[in-house]
Design a protein around this motif. Structure first.
Motif, PDB file in Angstrom:
ATOM      1  N   HIS A 100       0.850  -1.185   0.000  1.00  0.00           N
ATOM      2  CA  HIS A 100       0.000   0.000   0.000  1.00  0.00           C
ATOM      3  C   HIS A 100       0.886   1.235   0.000  1.00  0.00           C
ATOM      4  CE1 HIS A 100      -2.881   3.004   1.906  1.00  0.00           C
ATOM      5  NE2 HIS A 100      -3.422   2.671   0.749  1.00  0.00           N
ATOM      6  N   LEU A 123      -3.093   0.588  -3.919  1.00  0.00           N
ATOM      7  CA  LEU A 123      -2.809  -0.776  -3.492  1.00  0.00           C
ATOM      8  C   LEU A 123      -2.203  -1.521  -4.674  1.00  0.00           C
ATOM      9  CD1 LEU A 123      -3.174  -2.870  -1.157  1.00  0.00           C
ATOM     10  CD2 LEU A 123      -5.360  -3.469  -2.236  1.00  0.00           C
ATOM     11  N   PHE A 178      -7.376  -0.925   3.759  1.00  0.00           N
ATOM     12  CA  PHE A 178      -6.670   0.280   3.316  1.00  0.00           C
ATOM     13  C   PHE A 178      -7.558   1.313   2.631  1.00  0.00           C
ATOM     14  CE2 PHE A 178      -3.125  -2.885   3.294  1.00  0.00           C
ATOM     15  CZ  PHE A 178      -2.326  -2.250   4.240  1.00  0.00           C
ATOM     16  N   PRO A 221      -8.314   1.844  -0.574  1.00  0.00           N
ATOM     17  CA  PRO A 221      -7.555   2.516  -1.631  1.00  0.00           C
ATOM     18  C   PRO A 221      -8.466   3.178  -2.658  1.00  0.00           C
ATOM     19  CG  PRO A 221      -7.680   0.185  -2.098  1.00  0.00           C
ATOM     20  CD  PRO A 221      -8.316   0.384  -0.741  1.00  0.00           C
TER      21      PRO A 221
END
Length: 216
Positions: free
Chosen positions: A22, A29, A68, A70
């Motif tokens: 990441h 990502l 995450f 993303p």
């Protein structure tokens, strides 16, 4: 430790034990070499392998996206393994998975296996060759580029780690001076052993998390 932050080309990258990177500064990502549909290719050839590899790999991607959040998912080549038709079960599953993540920009840096299937038909942007994302260049093959530090796949890097008398052959992240390689993301992928060398950073992926590997 499931994640580990390292600095590459002046940028902080977070390595994840699910074989992903990441890049927080751009909410990107990175994964490589999923080889989706490889189990189906093997079974068509009469090789007995269990089903469910595509579902498992998509579930791991789901977990990474949830962790995450993303804006962009970049696949560094070989998203798919081989030829398929619209009736192939894994194609329908991947297309449904893509629709569930319609808010994420997903792109593929085309690898050598991706020529066997029209990945764009899955709703994924296909980019040939390489993509410049300063200070990085995203590519499939681990080759040096003058425009920036290369982050790549293709090799399926692995390293052997000793635990007392036992030897474990593990996927690994590898970072050299000008080129970095991600481990293959896909479940049904092999390993290519890389040598430990001066100046080379290797981080092995173990069942318990990430393990930096020192030079012998």
């Amino acid at each position: 430790m499931m994640t580990r932050d390292i600095e590459v080309a002046g940028e902080r990258l977070t390595l994840h034990a699910q074989r992903a990177i990441h890049w927080a500064a751009t909410r990107t990502l990175l994964v490589s070499d999923l080889h989706l549909g490889k189990g189906a290719v093997f079974r068509r050839a009469g090789i007995a392998v269990p089903s469910g590899d595509t579902e498992g790999d998509l579930a791991r991607l789901d977990a990474l996206i949830a962790e995450f959040a993303p804006e962009r998912l970049t696949v560094l080549g070989d998203l798919v393994h081989g030829a398929a038709t619209e009736r192939s079960a894994w194609v329908e599953r991947v297309r449904a998975w893509r629709q569930r993540h319609a808010d994420v920009a997903i792109e593929l840096i085309a690898g050598n296996h991706d020529r066997h299937f029209d990945v764009a038909s899955l709703g994924i942007l296909v980019r040939p060759g390489k993509v410049s994302a300063p200070p990085f260049v995203f590519a499939h093959h681990p080759e040096k580029h003058t425009e920036g530090y290369t982050l790549s796949g293709h090799v399926h890097p692995g390293v052997t780690v000793r635990d007392g008398w036992r030897r474990h052959r593990l996927p690994a992240f590898v970072f050299d001076r000008d080129v970095g390689m991600l481990p293959a993301f896909g479940t049904l992928t092999g390993l290519h052993d890389v040598e430990r060398a001066s100046g080379r950073r290797i981080v092995a992926v173990t069942p318990a998390g990430l393990l930096p590997v020192t030079e012998r």
